[in-house]
Structure formats: structure tokens, C-alpha cells
Design a protein around this motif. Structure first.
Motif, PDB file in Angstrom:
ATOM      1  N   THR A 183       9.714   3.954  -5.900  1.00 32.75           N
ATOM      2  CA  THR A 183       9.033   4.317  -4.653  1.00 32.75           C
ATOM      3  C   THR A 183       9.643   3.520  -3.513  1.00 32.75           C
ATOM      4  OG1 THR A 183       7.284   2.731  -5.214  1.00 32.75           O
ATOM      5  CG2 THR A 183       6.833   5.026  -5.668  1.00 32.75           C
ATOM      6  N   PHE A 184      10.253   4.214  -2.581  1.00 33.10           N
ATOM      7  CA  PHE A 184      10.901   3.512  -1.471  1.00 33.10           C
ATOM      8  C   PHE A 184      10.920   4.381  -0.218  1.00 33.10           C
ATOM      9  CE2 PHE A 184      15.018   5.652  -0.967  1.00 33.10           C
ATOM     10  CZ  PHE A 184      15.113   6.372  -2.138  1.00 33.10           C
ATOM     11  N   SER A 185      11.186   3.712   0.896  1.00 35.38           N
ATOM     12  CA  SER A 185      11.312   4.417   2.174  1.00 35.38           C
ATOM     13  C   SER A 185      12.510   3.853   2.909  1.00 35.38           C
ATOM     14  CB  SER A 185      10.069   4.211   3.042  1.00 35.38           C
ATOM     15  OG  SER A 185       8.917   4.628   2.349  1.00 35.38           O
ATOM     16  N   ALA A 204       8.270  21.068 -13.906  1.00 30.27           N
ATOM     17  CA  ALA A 204       7.453  19.926 -13.459  1.00 30.27           C
ATOM     18  C   ALA A 204       8.154  19.161 -12.338  1.00 30.27           C
ATOM     19  CB  ALA A 204       7.190  19.004 -14.645  1.00 30.27           C
ATOM     20  N   LYS A 205       7.322  18.536 -11.494  1.00 33.66           N
ATOM     21  CA  LYS A 205       7.870  17.822 -10.344  1.00 33.66           C
ATOM     22  C   LYS A 205       8.413  16.458 -10.773  1.00 33.66           C
ATOM     23  CE  LYS A 205       6.259  16.212  -5.816  1.00 33.66           C
ATOM     24  NZ  LYS A 205       5.445  16.588  -4.661  1.00 33.66           N
ATOM     25  N   LEU A 206       9.638  16.200 -10.348  1.00 30.13           N
ATOM     26  CA  LEU A 206      10.295  14.932 -10.664  1.00 30.13           C
ATOM     27  C   LEU A 206      10.173  13.965  -9.485  1.00 30.13           C
ATOM     28  CD1 LEU A 206      12.424  13.327 -12.501  1.00 30.13           C
ATOM     29  CD2 LEU A 206      14.146  14.355 -11.023  1.00 30.13           C
ATOM     30  N   PRO A 241       0.849  -1.194   0.000  1.00 30.24           N
ATOM     31  CA  PRO A 241       0.000   0.000   0.000  1.00 30.24           C
ATOM     32  C   PRO A 241       0.889   1.252   0.000  1.00 30.24           C
ATOM     33  CG  PRO A 241      -0.691  -1.548   1.715  1.00 30.24           C
ATOM     34  CD  PRO A 241       0.591  -2.085   1.135  1.00 30.24           C
ATOM     35  N   SER A 242       1.869   1.259   0.915  1.00 37.91           N
ATOM     36  CA  SER A 242       2.760   2.408   1.038  1.00 37.91           C
ATOM     37  C   SER A 242       4.002   1.949   1.800  1.00 37.91           C
ATOM     38  CB  SER A 242       2.040   3.530   1.804  1.00 37.91           C
ATOM     39  OG  SER A 242       2.945   4.318   2.529  1.00 37.91           O
ATOM     40  N   THR A 243       5.172   2.163   1.222  1.00 42.71           N
ATOM     41  CA  THR A 243       6.394   1.732   1.928  1.00 42.71           C
ATOM     42  C   THR A 243       6.586   2.562   3.191  1.00 42.71           C
ATOM     43  OG1 THR A 243       7.691   3.157   0.456  1.00 42.71           O
ATOM     44  CG2 THR A 243       7.593   0.805  -0.104  1.00 42.71           C
ATOM     45  N   ASN A 244       6.105   3.821   3.181  1.00 42.51           N
ATOM     46  CA  ASN A 244       6.191   4.606   4.418  1.00 42.51           C
ATOM     47  C   ASN A 244       5.340   3.961   5.508  1.00 42.51           C
ATOM     48  OD1 ASN A 244       7.806   6.736   3.382  1.00 42.51           O
ATOM     49  ND2 ASN A 244       6.729   8.173   4.710  1.00 42.51           N
ATOM     50  N   LYS A 284       5.270  -1.367  -6.919  1.00 46.77           N
ATOM     51  CA  LYS A 284       3.969  -0.706  -7.080  1.00 46.77           C
ATOM     52  C   LYS A 284       3.419  -0.366  -5.695  1.00 46.77           C
ATOM     53  CE  LYS A 284      -0.533  -1.872  -9.227  1.00 46.77           C
ATOM     54  NZ  LYS A 284      -1.248  -0.810  -8.672  1.00 46.77           N
ATOM     55  N   GLN A 285       2.841   0.807  -5.543  1.00 44.18           N
ATOM     56  CA  GLN A 285       2.153   1.165  -4.297  1.00 44.18           C
ATOM     57  C   GLN A 285       0.681   1.387  -4.628  1.00 44.18           C
ATOM     58  OE1 GLN A 285       4.929   3.578  -1.239  1.00 44.18           O
ATOM     59  NE2 GLN A 285       4.288   4.760  -3.003  1.00 44.18           N
ATOM     60  N   SER A 286      -0.188   0.857  -3.774  1.00 42.95           N
ATOM     61  CA  SER A 286      -1.622   1.041  -4.050  1.00 42.95           C
ATOM     62  C   SER A 286      -2.205   2.221  -3.279  1.00 42.95           C
ATOM     63  CB  SER A 286      -2.390  -0.234  -3.707  1.00 42.95           C
ATOM     64  OG  SER A 286      -2.031  -0.672  -2.415  1.00 42.95           O
ATOM     65  N   ALA A 287      -1.522   2.679  -2.224  1.00 45.48           N
ATOM     66  CA  ALA A 287      -2.032   3.817  -1.444  1.00 45.48           C
ATOM     67  C   ALA A 287      -0.861   4.701  -1.018  1.00 45.48           C
ATOM     68  CB  ALA A 287      -2.805   3.310  -0.230  1.00 45.48           C
ATOM     69  N   GLY A 288      -0.065   5.105  -2.014  1.00 46.93           N
ATOM     70  CA  GLY A 288       1.097   5.946  -1.717  1.00 46.93           C
ATOM     71  C   GLY A 288       0.648   7.273  -1.126  1.00 46.93           C
ATOM     72  N   ARG A 289       1.376   7.745  -0.106  1.00 49.39           N
ATOM     73  CA  ARG A 289       0.970   9.011   0.505  1.00 49.39           C
ATOM     74  C   ARG A 289       1.978  10.115   0.197  1.00 49.39           C
ATOM     75  NH1 ARG A 289       0.353   5.869   5.953  1.00 49.39           N
ATOM     76  NH2 ARG A 289       2.288   6.643   6.869  1.00 49.39           N
ATOM     77  N   GLY A 290       1.438  11.332   0.139  1.00 50.43           N
ATOM     78  CA  GLY A 290       2.288  12.499  -0.071  1.00 50.43           C
ATOM     79  C   GLY A 290       2.171  13.440   1.108  1.00 50.43           C
ATOM     80  N   ARG A 291       2.774  14.600   0.987  1.00 56.06           N
ATOM     81  CA  ARG A 291       2.691  15.602   2.051  1.00 56.06           C
ATOM     82  C   ARG A 291       1.273  16.119   2.178  1.00 56.06           C
ATOM     83  NH1 ARG A 291       4.946  20.502   1.278  1.00 56.06           N
ATOM     84  NH2 ARG A 291       4.953  21.020   3.478  1.00 56.06           N
ATOM     85  N   MET A 292       0.952  16.637   3.331  1.00 54.67           N
ATOM     86  CA  MET A 292      -0.297  17.324   3.623  1.00 54.67           C
ATOM     87  C   MET A 292      -1.522  16.473   3.319  1.00 54.67           C
ATOM     88  SD  MET A 292       0.628  21.257   2.883  1.00 54.67           S
ATOM     89  CE  MET A 292       0.489  21.356   1.141  1.00 54.67           C
TER      90      MET A 292
HETATM   91  C1  BTN Z   1       5.094  14.480  -1.807  1.00 58.06           C
HETATM   92  O1  BTN Z   1       5.618  14.953  -2.809  1.00 58.06           O
HETATM   93  O2  BTN Z   1       4.033  14.919  -1.366  1.00 58.06           O
HETATM   94  C2  BTN Z   1       5.774  13.338  -1.107  1.00 58.06           C
HETATM   95  C3  BTN Z   1       5.669  12.084  -1.902  1.00 58.06           C
HETATM   96  C4  BTN Z   1       6.337  10.904  -1.242  1.00 58.06           C
HETATM   97  C5  BTN Z   1       6.005   9.608  -1.955  1.00 58.06           C
HETATM   98  C6  BTN Z   1       6.811   8.458  -1.429  1.00 58.06           C
HETATM   99  S1  BTN Z   1       6.674   7.060  -2.471  1.00 58.06           S
HETATM  100  C7  BTN Z   1       7.463   6.063  -1.287  1.00 58.06           C
HETATM  101  C8  BTN Z   1       6.935   6.499   0.060  1.00 58.06           C
HETATM  102  N1  BTN Z   1       5.710   5.801   0.381  1.00 58.06           N
HETATM  103  C9  BTN Z   1       4.664   6.601   0.433  1.00 58.06           C
HETATM  104  O3  BTN Z   1       3.496   6.256   0.681  1.00 58.06           O
HETATM  105  N2  BTN Z   1       5.037   7.862   0.183  1.00 58.06           N
HETATM  106  C10 BTN Z   1       6.468   7.960  -0.047  1.00 58.06           C
END
Ligand code: BTN
Length: 260
Positions: free
Chosen positions: A60-62, A118-120, A14-17, A39-47
Motif C-alpha cells: 500500500t503506497f502513494s 478477482a481484483k488484484l 491511516p492512509s498514505t493517500n 499497514k493502513q488503518s483507514a485505507g480509502r478506495g474509489r467512490m
Molecule cells: C480502489 O480500488 O477503490 C482504490 C484503492 C486504492 C488503495 C490505495 S492503498 C494506498 C493508498 N492509500 C489509500 O488510502 N488508498 C490508496
């Protein structure tokens, strides 16, 4: 000393974090560890945002690392991690940092890596210290686009940048990139244990894509400040020059954008 990372790879998560955060909450983290998912199915970002990526389209890694310092002494760490990502990209692609800058690679405060407009890549740091006798475990998650993807661009409503735009190779070896970045992150984390953000301030300001441009700071989508962006101070606070003087902005639930 080089950090000996435990390396883990999974096809899907779902998310490596979240994987590493849940181990931290359960007291199951002992050694520095790096976990990558194809592959992540529920990757999270900031905020509270989501991070959308497709299988093998992004790296995608943590990593999880136990700091001896309390979190209050780690101010600016996420900015320094951005520098480690740049250094890792340079190592993995064989392009010098000057060449990468020429191509438009840069940092956007606090946690984004941009290529042109653009965001990399993005970074998300979570974790903390359970009590004063325990280390500060931080989980640092990084998502880097390897290839651009029309569906993702349509979903998020803007263009994304990718590593494929900066290398001549048809397909970048994601493992080479992963290991190069982990190595650089390790060096940054160790330097942070000994020093502070001050050691990285000058270098960060060199990569700042919005320096000396008129910018806006928003909180929950409301503009809270406008002024000229003057880089970061020695604790990683963003400096905005306003008619009332220089304001220091702490990276919390705020975002920065160029004024139109
Ligand atoms: C952002 O730009 O808002 C932060 C993005 C961070 C994404 C990475 S992908 C690997 C790790 N696992 C997550 O769920 N999020 C971070």
C-alpha cells in the motif's frame, strides 16, 4: 529523465493517500515523493469506499507528483498508471507481459487491475491545482494484494487475487515490487507531461478485460446504461455501444460490471 523520488516508509498510517493529501493542503509538498506503509488503518478506495488490507498482506503506497499541466489536460492518467503497474509487476516478477496476460492479468476500466475474475489491485487519484500559477499536485495511491487473506475475502464478500498467485516465489519481495512500480509510474507521468493518453490508448485496450462483452454502467448502485464495451477512446473515456449509438462514459462516480 528519471524522476528522483523521495522515498518514505512507515510501519503504520491511516492512509498514505491522506498523508500526502494533507501535506498538499498545507503547502508542504515540494518534490515528487513516494510513501509506503506496511499497514493502513483507514485505507480509502474509489467512490468513498474503504480499502481493507492487513499488515504485509498488501503493498500500500502513494506517490505525489507536480504536473505542469492543468488537471483538464490529464484525462486518462489513471488508466495509464494501470499500465505502469502491469509493467512493474512484469519487471519485479521477471515474467513477460505476454506471460502475465496468459495468467489472466488485465485491466478493468477505470482503475482496477484484475487477475482472472478477482481484483488484484486498485488505484485512487486525488489532488488538484490550487491556482493557475501552481503545479497540479496529484496523489496516486495504489493497493496491491501480495497474499490472499480469508478474513478480507469474508469481510468484502468476494474473492481477491494476489501476487502470490502469479509468482513461483513463496514470498515476493514487496520492496522490489514497490521500486519497480514507482520507476514505471515515473516514466508514465513524464510521458503524460509531454503527450496525452493517446500514446497509451492502444496498449490499454489490449489489456481491457471486458472488451466486446455486454456490460453495465452503474451510478450510486443504479444501472444507468447497458451495452457492449468497446474499449476506451484517446482521452480514456469508456465506449459503450448501445441501441442509441456509442456512448462515452467519463470515469467519475461510476462503476462498470459485466452483465449477467
Ligand atoms: C480502489 O480500488 O477503490 C482504490 C484503492 C486504492 C488503495 C490505495 S492503498 C494506498 C493508498 N492509500 C489509500 O488510502 N488508498 C490508496
Amino acid at each position: 529523465m528519471t524522476i528522483n523520488w523521495i522515498l518514505e516508509r512507515v510501519e503504520e498510517s491511516p492512509s498514505t493517500n491522506e498523508d500526502l493529501m494533507s501535506r498538499w493542503r498545507d503547502g508542504e509538498l515540494w518534490e515528487p515523493i513516494a510513501r509506503v506503509a506496511a499497514k493502513q488503518s483507514a485505507g480509502r478506495g474509489r467512490m468513498g469506499r474503504t480499502w481493507v488490507s492487513h499488515s504485509d498482506q498488501a503493498l500500500t503506497f502513494s506517490i505525489a507528483y507536480p504536473f505542469k499541466k492543468p488537471i483538464a489536460k490529464l484525462s486518462g492518467l489513471s488508466l495509464a498508471c494501470g499500465l505502469a503497474v502491469i509493467q512493474g509487476i512484469s519487471q519485479a516478477t521477471g515474467l513477460s507481459k505476454d506471460a502475465l496476460k496468459e495468467l489472466g492479468l488485465g485491466l478493468k476500466w477505470p482503475n482496477d487491475i484484475f487477475l482472472g475474475d478477482a481484483k488484484l489491485a486498485g488505484l485512487l487519484i486525488e489532488g488538484g491545482q490550487v491556482n493557475a500559477t501552481q503545479p497540479t499536485w496529484l496523489v496516486i495511491g495504489i493497493g496491491i494484494n501480495l497474499r490472499t487473506d480469508l478474513t478480507i475475502e469474508q469481510n468484502i464478500g468476494r474473492s481477491i487475487a494476489s501476487i502470490s498467485q502469479i509468482t513461483n516465489e513463496p514470498k515476493i519481495d514487496a520492496d522490489v515490487l514497490w521500486l519497480a512500480i514507482i520507476k514505471e509510474l515515473g516514466d508514465v507521468l513524464e510521458a503524460f507531461e509531454k503527450n496525452s493518453f493517446k500514446a497509451f490508448q492502444q496498449e490499454w485496450n489490449k489489456w481491457d478485460i471486458y472488451q466486446n462483452q455486454t456490460c453495465q454502467i452503474s451510478q450510486i448502485d443504479k444501472i444507468s446504461m447497458e451495452g457492449i464495451e468497446r474499449g476506451v477512446d484517446d482521452e480514456g473515456y469508456l465506449l459503450i455501444e448501445t441501441p442509441n449509438g456509442i456512448q462515452r462514459v467519463i470515469s467519475g462516480d461510476v462503476s462498470l460490471r459485466k452483465a449477467s
